[in-house]
Enzyme design. Structure first.
Site, PDB file in Angstrom:
ATOM      1  N   ARG A  92     -15.954  -0.719   3.575  1.00  0.00           N
ATOM      2  CA  ARG A  92     -16.909  -1.850   3.571  1.00  0.00           C
ATOM      3  C   ARG A  92     -16.568  -2.823   4.689  1.00  0.00           C
ATOM      4  O   ARG A  92     -16.721  -4.020   4.550  1.00  0.00           O
ATOM      5  CB  ARG A  92     -16.871  -2.560   2.223  1.00  0.00           C
ATOM      6  CG  ARG A  92     -15.494  -3.091   1.823  1.00  0.00           C
ATOM      7  CD  ARG A  92     -15.608  -4.000   0.628  1.00  0.00           C
ATOM      8  NE  ARG A  92     -14.303  -4.516   0.224  1.00  0.00           N
ATOM      9  CZ  ARG A  92     -14.135  -5.532  -0.598  1.00  0.00           C
ATOM     10  NH1 ARG A  92     -15.187  -6.165  -1.078  1.00  0.00           N
ATOM     11  NH2 ARG A  92     -12.934  -5.933  -0.933  1.00  0.00           N
ATOM     12  N   ARG A 182      -2.013   0.451  10.329  1.00  0.00           N
ATOM     13  CA  ARG A 182      -1.313   0.463   9.056  1.00  0.00           C
ATOM     14  C   ARG A 182      -0.412   1.682   8.974  1.00  0.00           C
ATOM     15  O   ARG A 182      -0.557   2.630   9.747  1.00  0.00           O
ATOM     16  CB  ARG A 182      -2.328   0.542   7.905  1.00  0.00           C
ATOM     17  CG  ARG A 182      -3.542  -0.378   8.065  1.00  0.00           C
ATOM     18  CD  ARG A 182      -4.783   0.245   7.417  1.00  0.00           C
ATOM     19  NE  ARG A 182      -5.990  -0.532   7.701  1.00  0.00           N
ATOM     20  CZ  ARG A 182      -6.499  -1.437   6.875  1.00  0.00           C
ATOM     21  NH1 ARG A 182      -5.919  -1.667   5.724  1.00  0.00           N
ATOM     22  NH2 ARG A 182      -7.586  -2.101   7.201  1.00  0.00           N
ATOM     23  N   ASP A 246      -1.810   1.938   2.816  1.00  0.00           N
ATOM     24  CA  ASP A 246      -2.887   1.499   3.703  1.00  0.00           C
ATOM     25  C   ASP A 246      -2.978  -0.021   3.769  1.00  0.00           C
ATOM     26  O   ASP A 246      -3.762  -0.558   4.563  1.00  0.00           O
ATOM     27  CB  ASP A 246      -4.236   2.087   3.262  1.00  0.00           C
ATOM     28  CG  ASP A 246      -4.571   1.789   1.810  1.00  0.00           C
ATOM     29  OD1 ASP A 246      -3.837   2.281   0.942  1.00  0.00           O
ATOM     30  OD2 ASP A 246      -5.554   1.078   1.548  1.00  0.00           O
ATOM     31  N   ASN A 247      -2.171  -0.718   2.969  1.00  0.00           N
ATOM     32  CA  ASN A 247      -2.121  -2.179   3.019  1.00  0.00           C
ATOM     33  C   ASN A 247      -0.798  -2.685   3.581  1.00  0.00           C
ATOM     34  O   ASN A 247      -0.410  -3.820   3.329  1.00  0.00           O
ATOM     35  CB  ASN A 247      -2.340  -2.773   1.616  1.00  0.00           C
ATOM     36  CG  ASN A 247      -3.767  -2.601   1.147  1.00  0.00           C
ATOM     37  OD1 ASN A 247      -4.694  -2.527   1.956  1.00  0.00           O
ATOM     38  ND2 ASN A 247      -3.952  -2.505  -0.151  1.00  0.00           N
TER      39      ASN A 247
END
Length: 475
Positions: A92, A182, A246-247
């Site tokens: 998104r 990342r 991924d963070n």
């Protein structure tokens, strides 16, 4: 000013086109500005008056981009709550491109809530006002606390209803970061078995963040940056809540303020995220999870570390062993600064304090703030936090004998953090159209060390409740 004078480069898309999918933001009929970070806009060379114009708002939601810009959705993989997903990506979000910051470095301009992409996996690609304002206020609080973080440039209401548990008003966040590379980016490249892609991604990361480093230097630099970052989180009582690979950024910046929150009563087992059923990302687990995530980065980088996998693993394991040393060094130094004590203070002195705070359910932020007052001679405020004030007396006597420095403490112990009940109060009001509580909260957390009588209620803990506070991803 017009978009013709805004230059967005496409370094990421050119470096690794296999990981950049050209995409466009969904149309927004009537964008309405909710909040704009004017100082950050100036640092990026963006004209504030233009950003407030119709064309500027279209720029901030991605529907009017400069000539030559190439918005892309970024591909990445990741371990989510320990489970590997080979294809995540910007579901998104869009990377509009890179801007030149006043310091001469590049910054990504990235959108959240701009609509579905090829990575949406069934989601609608939109975001609601509340979660986007949450990211804005907490990321700006982290910046004011001196903690490396992505920054929030603006939140723009879209007028689009977003169905969640209820129907909520939609918004787009314009986010700024040193990059959006990342651990999951490297996991994605490694999973393709394309060593050339992995090498180009690593070269891009080195050029962007750690110039003149080799591939081992890249890994060790990320390790040191993340060790320092997570230690700083712990020092202020921040719980990220969703430390998936991924963070975790390569730059060492905090990213993704979904189910995050700050401790009130000190407890290492604290979990706020509604989806963290196994307490994987509890407050006290964060250092171990960071180390685990970095092991996944090491696995992804193995082909670049040595000619044979056996040699590469040995190199990676040795380097990974430095995480705990780096974390402990930053955390210990930070805690001693919060206590105003010299660097040779015995570590068990800190451990004894944390045990007291845990046993007596003491507010972590207020304790350290009042301890600064105690260093100036007034013990009453810090003792008043304990139901039995004598419980802290023996520790305070030991502490006072070490001659704590209140000047040192004053710059390490904030009074204002984004307290969870005040964040919820501000977001609830904003969702109904009232931005006043949000702006008051923002004013407090942007000056966290400066006490103001008109902001006193932003320093008080939430009322006692039997219902634990929970946060949600906002997706």
């Amino acid at each position: 000013m017009s978009t013709t004078t805004v230059t967005l480069s496409d370094h990421f898309a050119r470096a690794v086109p296999e990981m950049a999918v050209a995409w466009e933001a969904e149309p927004v009929a009537e964008p309405r500005l909710l909040v704009l970070n004017e100082p950050l806009a100036a640092e990026l060379g963006l004209d504030v008056d233009w950003l407030r114009s119709a064309e500027g708002l279209a720029f901030l939601v991605g529907t009017h981009v400069p000539a030559g810009a190439r918005p892309v959705a970024q591909a990445y993989a990741g371990h989510q709550f320990g489970h590997y997903s080979p294809r995540l990506g910007d579901g998104r979000a869009l990377l509009l491109g890179e801007l030149v910051h006043a310091d001469g470095g590049l910054r990504d301009l990235h959108l959240k809530g701009s609509g579905r992409t090829t990575f949406s996996r069934g989601g609608d690609g939109f975001a609601a006002v509340g979660p986007m304002l949450r990211e804005y206020v907490i990321s700006e609080a982290m910046h004011a606390l001196g903690i490396p973080t992505t920054r929030s440039l603006a939140v723009v209401a879209t007028g689009r209803p977003v169905p969640r548990e209820t129907v909520l008003p939609g918004a787009v966040l314009a986010r700024v970061a040193s990059s959006h590379l990342r651990v999951g980016s490297f996991q994605y490249a490694r999973a393709t078995d394309d060593v050339d892609l992995l090498r180009r991604l690593a070269d891009h990361a080195i050029e962007r963040h750690y110039p003149s480093h080799g591939y081992l230097g890249l890994f060790e630099s990320v390790l040191a940056a993340q060790a320092s970052l997570v230690a700083r989180w712990t020092l202020v009582g921040f719980v990220h809540g969703v430390m998936n690979t991924d963070n975790m950024t390569i730059s060492g910046e905090t990213i993704d303020y979904g189910p995050c929150a700050f401790l009130e009563a000190f407890d290492p087992a604290t979990v706020f995220s509604s989806i963290d059923h196994g307490a994987r990302y509890a407050f006290g687990n964060q250092p171990a999870i960071a180390e685990w995530n970095l092991a996944r980065l090491a696995e992804a980088l193995l082909p670049l570390l040595a000619d044979t996998q056996e040699d590469a693993i040995a190199i990676a394991v040795e380097s990974l062993g430095g995480f705990r040393r780096s974390y402990n060094a930053v955390w210990t130094t930070g805690m001693l600064t919060k206590l105003g004590l010299p660097s040779d203070t015995a570590p068990d002195f800190i451990d004894d304090l944390l045990a007291l705070l845990h046993t007596h359910h003491i507010d972590y932020t207020l304790f350290h703030h009042h301890l600064t007052t105690a260093a100036r001679g007034s013990l009453a405020p810090v003792r008043s936090l304990f139901t039995d004030p004598t419980a802290i007396d023996a520790w305070l006597t030991r502490w006072q004998s070490l001659a704590p420095d209140p000047t040192l403490m004053a710059h390490a112990n904030p009074l204002y953090i984004p307290r969870n009940h005040r964040v919820e109060e501000a977001l609830t009001a904003a969702t109904t159209g009232d931005m006043t509580p949000f702006h008051h909260l923002l004013a407090a957390v942007q000056s966290p060390y400066t006490e103001r009588s008109d902001l006193a209620h932003y320093a008080t803990p939430a009322p006692d409740t039997t219902t634990p506070y929970q946060t949600f991803c906002g997706t």
